[in-house]
Write an enzyme that holds these catalytic residues in place. Structure first.
Site, mmCIF file in Angstrom:
data_model
loop_
_atom_site.group_PDB
_atom_site.id
_atom_site.type_symbol
_atom_site.label_atom_id
_atom_site.label_comp_id
_atom_site.label_asym_id
_atom_site.label_seq_id
_atom_site.Cartn_x
_atom_site.Cartn_y
_atom_site.Cartn_z
ATOM 1 N N GLN A 28 0.819 -1.208 0.000
ATOM 2 C CA GLN A 28 0.000 0.000 0.000
ATOM 3 C C GLN A 28 0.851 1.256 0.000
ATOM 4 O O GLN A 28 1.971 1.261 0.488
ATOM 5 C CB GLN A 28 -0.985 0.010 1.168
ATOM 6 C CG GLN A 28 -0.359 0.130 2.525
ATOM 7 C CD GLN A 28 -1.372 -0.080 3.637
ATOM 8 O OE1 GLN A 28 -2.234 -0.941 3.553
ATOM 9 N NE2 GLN A 28 -1.262 0.703 4.677
ATOM 10 N N GLY A 29 0.280 2.286 -0.575
ATOM 11 C CA GLY A 29 0.915 3.592 -0.623
ATOM 12 C C GLY A 29 -0.115 4.660 -0.318
ATOM 13 O O GLY A 29 -1.327 4.394 -0.281
ATOM 14 N N TYR A 30 0.363 5.871 -0.131
ATOM 15 C CA TYR A 30 -0.505 6.977 0.261
ATOM 16 C C TYR A 30 -0.398 8.128 -0.726
ATOM 17 O O TYR A 30 0.698 8.641 -0.981
ATOM 18 C CB TYR A 30 -0.148 7.457 1.676
ATOM 19 C CG TYR A 30 -0.554 6.446 2.708
ATOM 20 C CD1 TYR A 30 -1.788 6.539 3.328
ATOM 21 C CD2 TYR A 30 0.267 5.369 3.009
ATOM 22 C CE1 TYR A 30 -2.186 5.579 4.252
ATOM 23 C CE2 TYR A 30 -0.132 4.407 3.925
ATOM 24 C CZ TYR A 30 -1.357 4.520 4.542
ATOM 25 O OH TYR A 30 -1.750 3.561 5.445
ATOM 26 N N ILE A 31 -1.545 8.519 -1.260
ATOM 27 C CA ILE A 31 -1.618 9.695 -2.118
ATOM 28 C C ILE A 31 -1.610 10.933 -1.242
ATOM 29 O O ILE A 31 -0.978 11.922 -1.551
ATOM 30 C CB ILE A 31 -2.884 9.641 -3.007
ATOM 31 C CG1 ILE A 31 -2.754 8.475 -4.005
ATOM 32 C CG2 ILE A 31 -3.099 10.965 -3.733
ATOM 33 C CD1 ILE A 31 -4.010 8.195 -4.800
ATOM 34 N N LYS A 83 3.031 8.954 -2.462
ATOM 35 C CA LYS A 83 4.240 9.515 -1.859
ATOM 36 C C LYS A 83 5.303 8.428 -1.755
ATOM 37 O O LYS A 83 4.961 7.245 -1.715
ATOM 38 C CB LYS A 83 3.924 10.038 -0.458
ATOM 39 C CG LYS A 83 2.949 11.177 -0.427
ATOM 40 C CD LYS A 83 2.674 11.543 1.015
ATOM 41 C CE LYS A 83 1.900 12.833 1.084
ATOM 42 N NZ LYS A 83 1.971 13.445 2.405
#
Length: 161
Positions: A28-31, A83
Site C-alpha cells: 500500500q501507498g498513500y496519495i 508519496k
C-alpha cells in the site's frame, strides 16, 4: 458513511501464525497522508482498493473510513501517484471469540514490527484477548501505517517489546 472502531496492539510472539485461518500479502501507498485525512491505495490478493480515512477521535479508537474495490490495473496506476515509502506486509486473520484479529507482519523498512487490530461495534465493546496480544498502542500515531511510511520502524531508536 462508515465509522471504523478498532483497537491496536503490539504482538509479543508468533503464535498467531498457527492460529490464523487465512493470510495474504498487502502493498500500500498513500496519495495523501496529512493529519486528519489519508487517501490510501492498496493491492491485496490481486485486487485494488482505494480508501479514504478521516481524523481519529481523541482516543484514536474511532474514525471515518470509506473504501472501494478498484480494478488491479487502476490501483497499479494510482500507486505511481503515491508519496515515497511503500508499506509491505503479510496480514494474518485470527479468530478469537466473536472477533477476527488482523495481525500485520511488516517487511521492508518496517521489518520486525508486528501489530494486531480488532474491529469493534462500539468503543466500549468487550472482546476476548488472544495470548499473543501485547501492549495496547491504540491512538499512538507512530504505529499508523501512514506514519510508518514517512518514519519507518527501522529508523526508530527506541522500540517497545
Amino acid at each position: 458513511m462508515a465509522q471504523e472502531i478498532e483497537r491496536k496492539f503490539l504482538v509479543k510472539d508468533d503464535s498467531y501464525r498457527r492460529m490464523a485461518f487465512k493470510s495474504y500479502t498487502i502493498r500500500q501507498g498513500y496519495i495523501c497522508s496529512e493529519s486528519g485525512r489519508t487517501v490510501r491505495v492498496r493491492i491485496r490478493d490481486g485486487k485494488g482498493f482505494l480508501t479514504i480515512k478521516g481524523p481519529s477521535d481523541p482516543s484514536g479508537t474511532s474514525r471515518f473510513e470509506w473504501e472501494r474495490e478498484l480494478p488491479l490495473s487502476e490501483a497499479e496506476e494510482l500507486m505511481r501517484l503515491c508519496k515515497p515509502g511503500m508499506i509491505d506486509k503479510v496480514r494474518y486473520l485470527v479468530g478469537c471469540g466473536d472477533h477476527t484479529f488482523e495481525v500485520d507482519e511488516f517487511s521492508g523498512e518496517n521489518v520486525g514490527l508486528v501489530v494486531a487490530e480488532v474491529e469493534l461495534g462500539s468503543i466500549d465493546e468487550d472482546f476476548e484477548r488472544p495470548s499473543f496480544l501485547g501492549e495496547e498502542v491504540t491512538g499512538q500515531r507512530q504505529y499508523y501505517n501512514s506514519s510508518l511510511m514517512a518514519r519507518p520502524y527501522c529508523s526508530w531508536t527506541e522500540k517497545t517489546e
